[in-house]
Scaffold this active site. Structure first.
Site, PDB file in Angstrom:
ATOM      1  N   ARG A   1       4.894 -10.970   4.246  1.00 32.48           N
ATOM      2  CA  ARG A   1       6.316 -10.620   4.337  1.00 32.48           C
ATOM      3  C   ARG A   1       6.719 -10.087   5.708  1.00 32.48           C
ATOM      4  O   ARG A   1       7.899  -9.920   5.989  1.00 32.48           O
ATOM      5  CB  ARG A   1       6.677  -9.617   3.233  1.00 32.48           C
ATOM      6  CG  ARG A   1       6.596 -10.254   1.860  1.00 32.48           C
ATOM      7  CD  ARG A   1       6.888  -9.259   0.764  1.00 32.48           C
ATOM      8  NE  ARG A   1       8.298  -8.947   0.672  1.00 32.48           N
ATOM      9  CZ  ARG A   1       8.804  -8.102  -0.219  1.00 32.48           C
ATOM     10  NH1 ARG A   1       8.000  -7.475  -1.072  1.00 32.48           N
ATOM     11  NH2 ARG A   1      10.083  -7.871  -0.268  1.00 32.48           N
TER      12      ARG A   1
ATOM     13  N   PRO B   1       0.787  -1.227   0.000  1.00 29.69           N
ATOM     14  CA  PRO B   1       0.000   0.000   0.000  1.00 29.69           C
ATOM     15  C   PRO B   1       0.820   1.279   0.000  1.00 29.69           C
ATOM     16  O   PRO B   1       1.798   1.408   0.726  1.00 29.69           O
ATOM     17  CB  PRO B   1      -0.771  -0.115   1.307  1.00 29.69           C
ATOM     18  CG  PRO B   1       0.004  -1.067   2.161  1.00 29.69           C
ATOM     19  CD  PRO B   1       1.092  -1.654   1.349  1.00 29.69           C
ATOM     20  N   GLU B   2       0.393   2.209  -0.808  1.00 28.24           N
ATOM     21  CA  GLU B   2       0.883   3.582  -0.715  1.00 28.24           C
ATOM     22  C   GLU B   2      -0.241   4.386  -0.082  1.00 28.24           C
ATOM     23  O   GLU B   2      -1.228   3.813   0.381  1.00 28.24           O
ATOM     24  CB  GLU B   2       1.273   4.119  -2.101  1.00 28.24           C
ATOM     25  CG  GLU B   2       2.395   3.294  -2.731  1.00 28.24           C
ATOM     26  CD  GLU B   2       2.895   3.866  -4.055  1.00 28.24           C
ATOM     27  OE1 GLU B   2       2.995   5.089  -4.176  1.00 28.24           O
ATOM     28  OE2 GLU B   2       3.154   3.072  -4.969  1.00 28.24           O
TER      29      GLU B   2
ATOM     30  N   HIS C   1      -0.917 -16.485   7.190  1.00 25.47           N
ATOM     31  CA  HIS C   1      -0.289 -15.211   7.541  1.00 25.47           C
ATOM     32  C   HIS C   1      -1.212 -14.264   8.287  1.00 25.47           C
ATOM     33  O   HIS C   1      -0.990 -13.065   8.301  1.00 25.47           O
ATOM     34  CB  HIS C   1       0.263 -14.546   6.284  1.00 25.47           C
ATOM     35  CG  HIS C   1       1.248 -15.408   5.556  1.00 25.47           C
ATOM     36  ND1 HIS C   1       2.478 -15.747   6.097  1.00 25.47           N
ATOM     37  CD2 HIS C   1       1.191 -16.018   4.367  1.00 25.47           C
ATOM     38  CE1 HIS C   1       3.130 -16.523   5.248  1.00 25.47           C
ATOM     39  NE2 HIS C   1       2.369 -16.714   4.185  1.00 25.47           N
TER      40      HIS C   1
END
Length: 273
Positions: free
Chosen positions: A110, A2-3, A91
DNA sequence: ATGCGGACCTGTTAGC
DNA sequence: TGCTAACAGGTCCGCA
Protein backbone atom coordinates in the site's frame (compact mmCIF):
# COMPACT_ATOMS: atom_id res chain seq x y z
CA UNK A 1 -0.28 -4.21 9.52
CA UNK A 2 1.82 -3.42 12.51
CA UNK A 3 1.07 -1.92 15.87
CA UNK A 4 3.68 -1.58 18.60
CA UNK A 5 4.00 -5.32 19.40
CA UNK A 6 4.50 -6.19 15.74
CA UNK A 7 7.11 -3.46 15.25
CA UNK A 8 8.88 -4.55 18.42
CA UNK A 9 8.82 -8.16 17.21
CA UNK A 10 10.41 -7.04 13.97
CA UNK A 11 12.99 -4.92 15.81
CA UNK A 12 14.13 -7.68 18.12
CA UNK A 13 14.09 -10.19 15.29
CA UNK A 14 16.18 -8.09 12.93
CA UNK A 15 18.65 -6.56 15.40
CA UNK A 16 20.95 -9.58 15.81
CA UNK A 17 21.29 -9.91 12.04
CA UNK A 18 22.26 -6.32 11.33
CA UNK A 19 23.87 -4.66 14.34
CA UNK A 20 27.58 -4.25 13.61
CA UNK A 21 27.15 -5.22 9.96
CA UNK A 22 28.53 -3.04 7.18
CA UNK A 23 26.26 -2.08 4.30
CA UNK A 24 27.56 -3.21 0.95
CA UNK A 25 24.78 -2.10 -1.37
CA UNK A 26 21.39 -0.40 -1.40
CA UNK A 27 18.73 -0.91 -4.04
CA UNK A 28 15.73 1.42 -4.26
CA UNK A 29 13.11 0.24 -6.75
CA UNK A 30 10.24 2.51 -5.74
CA UNK A 31 10.61 5.89 -4.10
CA UNK A 32 6.92 6.77 -3.93
CA UNK A 33 6.09 5.85 -0.33
CA UNK A 34 4.19 8.03 2.14
CA UNK A 35 7.07 10.43 1.65
CA UNK A 36 9.58 9.94 -1.12
CA UNK A 37 12.50 7.71 -0.17
CA UNK A 38 15.43 10.02 0.61
CA UNK A 39 17.41 10.93 -2.49
CA UNK A 40 20.93 9.58 -2.44
CA UNK A 41 20.04 7.02 0.25
CA UNK A 42 22.63 4.65 -1.13
CA UNK A 43 25.45 7.19 -0.73
CA UNK A 44 24.36 7.91 2.84
CA UNK A 45 24.42 4.24 3.82
CA UNK A 46 27.16 2.67 1.76
CA UNK A 47 30.12 1.35 3.71
CA UNK A 48 28.82 2.27 7.15
CA UNK A 49 27.86 -0.04 9.99
CA UNK A 50 24.54 -0.11 11.79
CA UNK A 51 25.40 0.51 15.44
CA UNK A 52 21.97 -0.32 16.82
CA UNK A 53 18.32 -0.71 16.01
CA UNK A 54 15.85 1.11 18.23
CA UNK A 55 12.12 1.71 18.19
CA UNK A 56 10.13 4.85 18.91
CA UNK A 57 6.40 4.20 18.73
CA UNK A 58 5.92 2.40 15.44
CA UNK A 59 9.08 3.85 13.91
CA UNK A 60 12.30 1.87 13.60
CA UNK A 61 15.56 3.80 14.01
CA UNK A 62 18.71 2.35 12.49
CA UNK A 63 21.62 4.24 14.04
CA UNK A 64 24.61 4.80 11.76
CA UNK A 65 27.74 6.92 12.28
CA UNK A 66 26.46 9.93 10.33
CA UNK A 67 22.73 9.75 10.94
CA UNK A 68 19.69 7.58 11.35
CA UNK A 69 17.63 5.54 8.95
CA UNK A 70 13.98 5.98 9.89
CA UNK A 71 11.50 3.33 8.75
CA UNK A 72 7.75 3.13 9.29
CA UNK A 73 5.74 0.18 8.02
CA UNK A 74 2.37 1.90 7.59
CA UNK A 75 -0.49 -0.57 7.22
CA UNK A 76 1.05 -3.17 4.98
CA UNK A 77 4.82 -2.88 5.38
CA UNK A 78 7.13 -5.82 5.98
CA UNK A 79 10.80 -5.93 6.84
CA UNK A 80 12.57 -9.25 6.45
CA UNK A 81 16.05 -10.71 6.55
CA UNK A 82 16.52 -12.69 3.35
CA UNK A 83 19.30 -14.27 1.29
CA UNK A 84 21.06 -11.56 -0.67
CA UNK A 85 20.25 -12.70 -4.18
CA UNK A 86 16.56 -13.52 -3.72
CA UNK A 87 14.74 -12.05 -6.74
CA UNK A 88 12.56 -9.02 -6.03
CA UNK A 89 8.80 -9.31 -6.27
CA UNK A 90 6.21 -6.69 -7.06
CA UNK A 91 6.21 -4.65 -3.85
CA UNK A 92 9.81 -5.11 -2.75
CA UNK A 93 10.76 -1.43 -2.73
CA UNK A 94 14.10 -1.25 -0.92
CA UNK A 95 16.93 -3.74 -0.28
CA UNK A 96 19.78 -3.04 2.11
CA UNK A 97 22.51 -5.55 1.41
CA UNK A 98 25.15 -6.49 3.97
CA UNK A 99 28.58 -8.02 3.75
CA UNK A 100 28.03 -11.75 3.82
CA UNK A 101 24.96 -13.34 2.33
CA UNK A 102 22.08 -11.38 3.83
CA UNK A 103 19.92 -8.40 3.09
CA UNK A 104 17.17 -6.45 4.76
CA UNK A 105 14.20 -6.14 2.41
CA UNK A 106 11.42 -3.54 2.76
CA UNK A 107 8.12 -4.61 1.19
CA UNK A 108 4.94 -2.51 1.25
CA UNK A 109 1.99 -3.02 -1.16
CA UNK A 110 0.00 0.00 0.00
CA UNK A 111 3.05 2.28 0.30
CA UNK A 112 1.79 3.99 3.46
CA UNK A 113 5.17 3.50 5.13
CA UNK A 114 8.38 5.49 4.76
CA UNK A 115 12.14 5.07 4.47
CA UNK A 116 13.92 8.28 5.40
CA UNK A 117 17.45 9.41 6.17
CA UNK A 118 17.73 11.77 9.12
CA UNK A 119 20.97 13.56 9.93
CA UNK A 120 21.26 14.94 13.43
CA UNK A 121 19.09 14.03 16.39
CA UNK A 122 16.19 11.93 15.07
CA UNK A 123 14.04 12.84 18.04
CA UNK A 124 14.01 16.42 16.77
CA UNK A 125 12.64 15.25 13.44
CA UNK A 126 9.11 16.48 12.75
CA UNK A 127 7.74 12.92 12.69
CA UNK A 128 9.14 12.07 16.13
CA UNK A 129 9.36 15.37 17.99
CA UNK A 130 5.70 15.57 19.01
CA UNK A 131 5.08 11.93 19.84
CA UNK A 132 3.59 11.01 23.19
CA UNK A 133 5.27 8.71 25.72
CA UNK A 134 6.01 5.05 25.15
CA UNK A 135 3.12 3.06 26.64
CA UNK A 136 5.51 0.72 28.45
CA UNK A 137 7.44 3.58 30.06
CA UNK A 138 6.82 4.61 33.64
CA UNK A 139 5.87 8.08 32.44
CA UNK A 140 2.73 6.63 30.87
CA UNK A 141 0.38 5.97 33.77
CA UNK A 142 -3.11 6.71 35.01
CA UNK A 143 -2.28 10.23 36.16
CA UNK A 144 -0.80 11.10 32.76
CA UNK A 145 -3.71 9.65 30.82
CA UNK A 146 -6.22 11.34 33.12
CA UNK A 147 -4.52 14.69 32.61
CA UNK A 148 -4.39 14.18 28.82
CA UNK A 149 -8.12 13.43 28.76
CA UNK A 150 -9.33 16.53 30.59
CA UNK A 151 -11.84 18.71 28.72
CA UNK A 152 -11.66 16.37 25.74
CA UNK A 153 -14.90 15.40 24.07
CA UNK A 154 -13.53 12.89 21.63
CA UNK A 155 -14.17 9.20 22.29
CA UNK A 156 -11.67 7.58 24.63
CA UNK A 157 -10.72 5.08 21.91
CA UNK A 158 -9.65 7.94 19.64
CA UNK A 159 -7.68 9.45 22.53
CA UNK A 160 -5.57 6.35 23.15
CA UNK A 161 -5.03 5.86 19.42
CA UNK A 162 -3.63 9.40 19.09
CA UNK A 163 0.15 9.08 18.84
CA UNK A 164 0.57 12.55 20.33
CA UNK A 165 -1.05 11.23 23.51
CA UNK A 166 0.61 7.80 23.63
CA UNK A 167 2.41 5.95 20.85
CA UNK A 168 1.93 2.45 19.55
CA UNK A 169 -1.72 1.78 20.35
CA UNK A 170 -3.46 0.88 17.10
CA UNK A 171 -6.94 -0.38 16.37
CA UNK A 172 -6.56 -3.95 17.59
CA UNK A 173 -4.97 -3.18 20.93
CA UNK A 174 -7.19 -0.14 21.58
CA UNK A 175 -10.22 -2.43 21.28
CA UNK A 176 -8.63 -5.06 23.51
CA UNK A 177 -7.41 -2.66 26.20
CA UNK A 178 -10.81 -0.96 26.46
CA UNK A 179 -12.48 -4.33 26.87
CA UNK A 180 -10.06 -5.36 29.59
CA UNK A 181 -10.59 -2.02 31.32
CA UNK A 182 -14.38 -2.30 31.09
CA UNK A 183 -14.72 1.08 29.36
CA UNK A 184 -16.84 1.82 26.29
CA UNK A 185 -14.78 2.97 23.29
CA UNK A 186 -17.37 5.71 22.75
CA UNK A 187 -17.13 7.30 26.18
CA UNK A 188 -16.08 10.94 25.86
CA UNK A 189 -12.49 11.07 27.12
CA UNK A 190 -13.28 13.92 29.49
CA UNK A 191 -15.67 11.68 31.42
CA UNK A 192 -12.91 9.30 32.52
CA UNK A 193 -12.30 9.23 36.26
CA UNK A 194 -8.74 8.96 37.55
CA UNK A 195 -9.49 5.39 38.50
CA UNK A 196 -10.73 4.52 35.01
CA UNK A 197 -7.71 6.21 33.43
CA UNK A 198 -5.43 4.21 35.71
CA UNK A 199 -7.13 0.94 34.81
CA UNK A 200 -6.99 1.80 31.13
CA UNK A 201 -3.30 2.70 31.23
CA UNK A 202 -2.59 -0.56 33.07
CA UNK A 203 -4.59 -2.61 30.53
CA UNK A 204 -2.81 -0.94 27.60
CA UNK A 205 0.51 -1.96 29.14
CA UNK A 206 -0.75 -5.45 29.85
CA UNK A 207 -2.14 -6.18 26.41
CA UNK A 208 0.96 -4.81 24.66
CA UNK A 209 3.32 -6.81 26.88
CA UNK A 210 1.45 -10.06 26.35
CA UNK A 211 1.26 -9.41 22.60
CA UNK A 212 5.00 -8.75 22.39
CA UNK A 213 5.63 -12.04 24.18
CA UNK A 214 3.42 -13.81 21.67
CA UNK A 215 5.35 -12.28 18.77
CA UNK A 216 2.53 -9.94 17.73
CA UNK A 217 -0.82 -10.55 16.06
CA UNK A 218 -1.10 -12.20 12.66
CA UNK A 219 -4.57 -11.56 11.23
CA UNK A 220 -3.57 -11.92 7.66
CA UNK A 221 -0.01 -11.37 6.63
CA UNK A 222 2.11 -10.14 9.52
CA UNK A 223 5.42 -11.99 9.69
CA UNK A 224 8.52 -11.33 11.77
CA UNK A 225 11.94 -10.68 10.28
CA UNK A 226 12.44 -14.43 10.02
CA UNK A 227 9.08 -14.91 8.32
CA UNK A 228 7.28 -16.32 11.35
CA UNK A 229 3.71 -15.30 12.24
CA UNK A 230 2.63 -13.93 15.62
CA UNK A 231 0.31 -15.78 17.96
CA UNK A 232 -1.52 -13.09 19.89
CA UNK A 233 -4.62 -13.39 17.71
CA UNK A 234 -5.46 -16.51 19.70
CA UNK A 235 -5.89 -14.27 22.75
CA UNK A 236 -7.99 -11.52 21.18
CA UNK A 237 -11.10 -11.04 23.30
CA UNK A 238 -13.04 -8.64 21.08
CA UNK A 239 -11.21 -7.68 17.88
CA UNK A 240 -12.59 -9.77 15.03
CA UNK A 241 -15.27 -11.24 17.31
CA UNK A 242 -18.24 -8.97 16.52
CA UNK A 243 -21.52 -10.95 16.74
CA UNK A 244 -19.89 -13.64 18.89
CA UNK A 245 -20.46 -14.06 22.62
CA UNK A 246 -18.45 -12.00 25.10
CA UNK A 247 -15.92 -14.26 26.78
CA UNK A 248 -16.74 -12.63 30.10
CA UNK A 249 -20.54 -12.47 30.20
CA UNK A 250 -21.81 -14.27 27.08
CA UNK A 251 -23.66 -11.25 25.66
CA UNK A 252 -23.28 -10.73 21.91
CA UNK A 253 -20.39 -8.39 21.13
CA UNK A 254 -21.32 -5.22 19.24
CA UNK A 255 -19.38 -4.29 16.11
CA UNK A 256 -19.60 -0.71 14.87
CA UNK A 257 -17.47 2.05 13.39
CA UNK A 258 -15.71 4.80 15.24
CA UNK A 259 -13.64 7.32 13.30
CA UNK A 260 -13.84 4.96 10.31
CA UNK A 261 -12.27 2.08 12.27
CA UNK A 262 -13.94 -1.18 13.20
CA UNK A 263 -14.80 -1.10 16.88
CA UNK A 264 -15.92 -4.13 18.85
CA UNK A 265 -17.12 -4.05 22.41
CA UNK A 266 -19.46 -5.59 24.96
CA UNK A 267 -22.38 -3.35 25.89
CA UNK A 268 -22.75 -5.24 29.13
CA UNK A 269 -19.12 -5.30 30.33
CA UNK A 270 -17.96 -1.91 29.01
CA UNK A 271 -19.47 1.14 30.69
CA UNK A 272 -20.74 3.99 28.56
CA UNK A 273 -20.14 6.65 31.24
C1' DA B 1 -7.66 24.65 19.90
C1' DT B 2 -10.48 20.63 18.91
C1' DG B 3 -12.33 16.96 16.39
C1' DC B 4 -13.80 15.13 12.25
C1' DG B 5 -13.43 13.35 7.56
C1' DG B 6 -10.61 12.80 3.58
C1' DA B 7 -6.53 11.51 1.67
C1' DC B 8 -2.79 8.46 0.51
C1' DC B 9 -2.46 3.10 -1.96
C1' DT B 10 -3.19 -1.98 -3.23
C1' DG B 11 -5.11 -6.41 -2.30
C1' DT B 12 -8.66 -9.36 -0.63
C1' DT B 13 -13.18 -10.61 0.33
C1' DA B 14 -18.22 -10.29 0.62
C1' DG B 15 -22.23 -9.61 -1.88
C1' DC B 16 -25.05 -9.26 -5.87
C1' DT C 1 -17.95 -16.54 -13.03
C1' DG C 2 -17.51 -11.75 -12.87
C1' DC C 3 -18.17 -7.15 -11.43
C1' DT C 4 -18.43 -3.75 -7.57
C1' DA C 5 -18.13 -2.07 -3.09
C1' DA C 6 -16.35 -2.29 1.26
C1' DC C 7 -12.71 -3.04 4.14
C1' DA C 8 -7.73 -3.70 6.03
C1' DG C 9 -3.02 -3.66 11.37
C1' DG C 10 -1.59 4.07 10.11
C1' DT C 11 -1.51 8.85 10.49
C1' DC C 12 -1.00 13.41 8.33
C1' DC C 13 -3.50 17.31 6.73
C1' DG C 14 -7.15 20.59 5.86
C1' DC C 15 -11.39 22.25 7.16
C1' DA C 16 -15.30 23.73 10.07
Amino acid sequence: MPELPEVETIRSGIAPYIEGKAIKDVIVRERRLRWPVTRGLKQKLLGSKIAQLQRRGKYLLFTLPDGVLLIHLGMSGQLRILPRMLPAEKHDHVDIIFNGDQMLRYTDPRRFGCVLWVSGDPHQHALLADLGPEPLDKSFDGAYLFEASRRKKLPVKSLVMDSHVVVGVGNIYANEALFLAGISPFMPAGQLTLKMASTLAAMIKKVLKVAIKAGGTTLKDFVSAEGKPGYFQQQLAVYGRGGLPCLQCGAILTESRLAARTTVFCQHCQRQS
